[in-house]
Design an enzyme around this catalytic site. Structure first.
Site, short mmCIF file in Angstrom:
data_model
loop_
_atom_site.label_atom_id
_atom_site.label_comp_id
_atom_site.label_asym_id
_atom_site.label_seq_id
_atom_site.Cartn_x
_atom_site.Cartn_y
_atom_site.Cartn_z
N LYS A 72 1.45 9.96 -3.51
CA LYS A 72 0.10 9.71 -2.98
C LYS A 72 -0.83 10.89 -3.31
CE LYS A 72 -1.21 6.57 -0.71
NZ LYS A 72 -1.81 5.27 -1.12
N ASP A 78 0.20 -7.46 -10.29
CA ASP A 78 1.22 -6.42 -10.24
C ASP A 78 0.57 -5.15 -10.74
OD1 ASP A 78 3.25 -4.65 -10.70
OD2 ASP A 78 4.50 -6.02 -11.88
N TYR A 104 6.86 9.75 -1.13
CA TYR A 104 5.58 9.17 -0.75
C TYR A 104 4.46 10.21 -0.83
CZ TYR A 104 2.07 6.69 2.03
OH TYR A 104 0.91 6.07 2.45
#
Ligand code: ZN
Length: 710
Positions: free
Chosen positions: A602, A505, A598
């Site tokens: 990123k 994880d 996103y």
């Protein structure tokens, strides 16, 4: 030990192979595999078996042949074709010569083949040929070697084996041995078998079963004799207090020590872009082996030559000895020093041995790298090094059996004794043995261990496939579950032994640390990290759900940070540099409306990677980015990201799934469909380090002018 012969299995072997190959070769195959299946008898490529038979040649004439295991076959898995027929008469005639070197023997054996393209028969063919009996079995059984490899071994063997077994003193394997065996048999034709001091044991019989069961019988005699002479349990002393395994103490020490040893064993290439040819480690931590390492005077008894000269090409002359007291474990620098000292001591010992015998080195043989293959670490186990995982496994299996046999010698009150030093040198540098190891050219990522996050997704699985194809050892990580399990099963089938799965994880620091520790215990360490795990979310800023945004932050930003942090520490600890490749996105350069969570997270990951280039370059860690446009799937693995994003995009543009893919293709200059394989190639390119590059972004998007990195 017990005979594993089963009438049912023997019958099945005859049924399966008898029609094509003949009953005798079918049974030869069956009992060869029985021998090969027992590590107490035969290890990886060791031992050989044969059967003498009559075959009909092209002219319809009967020809007496010896079908003998060819080199390159393992007894455990040998197929009927693995025993190649060689004309018996010319091989027997070789006895007329007093001396013949390996090259001459191989030449004669190849000339005597019935099939010119057959693999080369075992170099011990002349030995098998001089035995008049039909079936011949030869092994390097530990129990026998434990008797032969002691001071006074000859007397022990005679006492243990009885009068129906011939004892042959140590001679050079090959031609000299064939003479010794022939003479032994002429003197004692009724014997059922033969022990070769410091080498192994041979039995024979009229049937496959008789020869095999005589082998079991002789090995059992050796075992029973050793047991009757051992008053105490071998290696009964407890390990030193500091390594007492309270919970996972020993495992933690292994995870800490293995990367340092692996780093120190990496060969320096002199190429600034690819400065190391790394090894892969396999640890032997069986309780009896750990106990043997902790016993008094263990170093003196275990830092000794191998049981048979066959093992030299795998294990080298002797193990290195790495004693780790509390001081050595107190800090990383002290640990690195202790490892360096242990390897230096080995190298000096080895150099002295090479120097002593340098006049014996054959002209066309290059000596091995002066570096040990086994590092014995009391309290931890044996760290065994190979060019790849399969090679390391072979070294580990031999190392384990060797410690056990030497422990039997001690338990019997004996003193271990190997073949003389000069013979060890000759065998280690025997051209034939070196030819065995002369493998094909290394694949580009040979010896590299690469950890991939988000491996179970489309891009991740594609990257794993690509890295395996380029020769890397791949650690596929993802959240625990079926997706990861099924991926690992697929990868293992593609490249057996070079892929492992580790649940991870990326948002949990403990999980990240444990993943690296797991790899250190399994293969010794990590050289490349592909930060690929990522999540997507579609929402305008006006409607953004804060928790959804934070979920992306945890995976895309925190996850990248934790991987970079762990990689930085691991690479420093291992001391051989490293590589990180971040799977970034074209959105970092050309963000999309409705895709803020996103694009922003990123971008943060991308910036962290750029910082890493600055901070890690002094340690020769290169960090690069790959920026793909949309990848929809890889084989049968759909992209999780596109499962999230696709429906909204399709709706917004009024397209179906196929239409959406066409839309993405048409928007790039090359009209290219972007695949996970393309991304994998870009990742592999960086890991191969063809240019001195760090901090670069390689677009994999078919050409998107507004997303060109700048
Ligand atoms: Zn042998």
């Amino acid at each position: 030990m017990e005979s594993q012969w089963s009438d049912a299995d023997a019958g099945a072997a005859v049924e399966r192979w008898g029609a094509e190959h003949g009953e005798d070769l079918a049974l030869r195959t069956y009992t060869s595999r029985l021998l090969g299946a027992d590590p107490a008898l035969v290890l990886h490529g060791g031992g050989n078996t044969s059967v003498k038979r009559t075959v009909t040649d092209r002219y319809g004439d009967d020809v007496d042949v010896i079908a003998i295991k060819a080199s390159g076959y393992d007894l455990a898995t040998v197929p009927p074709e693995g025993h190649v027929p060689v004309r018996l008469e010319p091989v027997r005639r070789l006895r007329a010569f007093d001396e013949l070197d390996d090259a001459a023997i191989v030449n004669e054996l190849r000339l005597a083949l019935l099939d010119h393209a057959a693999p080369t028969p075992s170099i011990e063919t002349p030995v098998h040929a001089v035995v008049p009996h039909r079936f011949v079995d030869h092994t390097h059984a530990d129990a026998v070697l434990a008797l032969t490899n002691q001071a006074g071994g000859e007397d022990l063997v005679r006492e243990a084996m009885g009068a129906d077994v011939i004892v042959v003193p140590y001679v050079f394997p090959g031609f000299e041995l064939a003479h010794a065996v022939a003479e032994g048999l002429e003197a004692q034709p009724d014997a059922i078998g033969m022990v070769w001091l410091k080498h192994g044991v041979m039995t024979w019989g009229a049937t496959a079963r008789e020869s095999y069961e005589r082998m079991v019988d002789l090995v059992t005699r050796a075992e029973d004799f050793a047991a009757s002479r051992s008053g105490t349990t071998p290696g009964a002393s407890p390990p030193p207090a500091w390594t007492q395994d309270e919970g996972s103490g020993r495992a933690a020490t292994l995870a800490r020590v293995a990367p340092v040893v692996r780093g120190a064993l990496a060969r320096r290439t002199g190429d600034p872009d690819r400065p190391y040819r790394r090894v892969v480690l396999e640890a032997v931590t069986d309780a009896d082996v750990v106990a043997a390492l902790a016993a008094p005077d263990a170093q003196e008894r275990l830092v000794t030559p191998p049981l048979t000269t066959d093992h030299l090409i795998r294990t080298r002359l002797s193990p290195a000895w790495l004693e780790l007291g509390p001081d050595a474990l107190a800090g990383d620098e002290a640990l690195a020093d202790a490892v360096a000292d242990a390897l230096d001591a080995w190298t000096m010992r080895y150099a002295a041995y090479v120097q002593r015998h340098r006049d014996r080195l054959p002209e066309d043989v290059t000596p091995f790298e002066p570096s040990p293959r086994i590092v014995a670490v009391p309290g931890v186990g044996l760290l065994c090094a190979g060019q790849d995982a399969a090679d390391a496994r072979i070294v580990a299996d031999i190392a384990r059996q060797t410690v056990r046999a030497k422990t039997v010698v001690t338990a019997m009150g004996g003193t271990y004794e190997s073949v003389p030093d000069d013979h060890l040198f000759d065998m280690e540098h025997r051209p034939l043995q070196h030819a065995k190891l002369r493998a094909a050219v290394d694949p580009p990522l040979a010896g590299q261990v690469v950890l991939v996050t988000g491996a179970a997704g489309a891009i991740g699985s594609g990257i794993c496939d690509g890295l395996l194809a380029d020769g890397a050892h791949v650690v596929a990580t993802d959240l625990a579950g079926d997706a990861l399990d099924s991926l690992v099963a697929t990868l293992d089938a593609e490249a057996p032994g070079r892929a492992v799965g580790v649940p991870l994880d990326v948002t949990d620091p403990a999980s990240v640390a444990e993943a690296f520790a797991a790899v250190a215990r399994r293969w010794g360490g990590v050289d490349g990290v592909v930060v690929n795990a990522g999540l997507a979310h579609v929402s305008s800023l006006a409607e953004m759900d804060l928790e959804a945004f934070r979920r992306l932050e945890r995976v895309n930003v925190d996850g990248t940070l934790l991987l970079l942090r762990q990689a930085a520490n691991h690479f420093a600890h291992q001391g051989t540099g490293g590589d990180v490749v971040l799977v970034s996105t074209k959105n970092v350069f050309a963000p999309g409306a409705g895709f803020g969570a996103y694009s922003a997270t990123k971008a943060a990951a991308h910036q962290l990677a750029r910082i890493a280039t600055l901070e890690l370059a002094p340690a020769d860690v290169r960090v690069n980015m790959v920026a793909p446009d949309a990848v929809f799937s890889h084989e049968d693995r759909p992209s999780g990201l596109w499962a999230e994003v696709g429906p909204g995009r399709m709706k917004a543009r009024g397209l179906d799934a196929e239409g959406l893919e066409a839309y993405y293709r048409d928007r790039n200059l090359l009209k290219a469909r972007i695949t996970a394989t393309h991304v994998a190639r870009a990742v592999s390119w960086f890991l191969q380090r063809p240019t001195p590059t760090t901090g670069a972004t390689l677009p994999v998007d078919g050409g998107l002018p507004d997303a060109t990195p700048r």
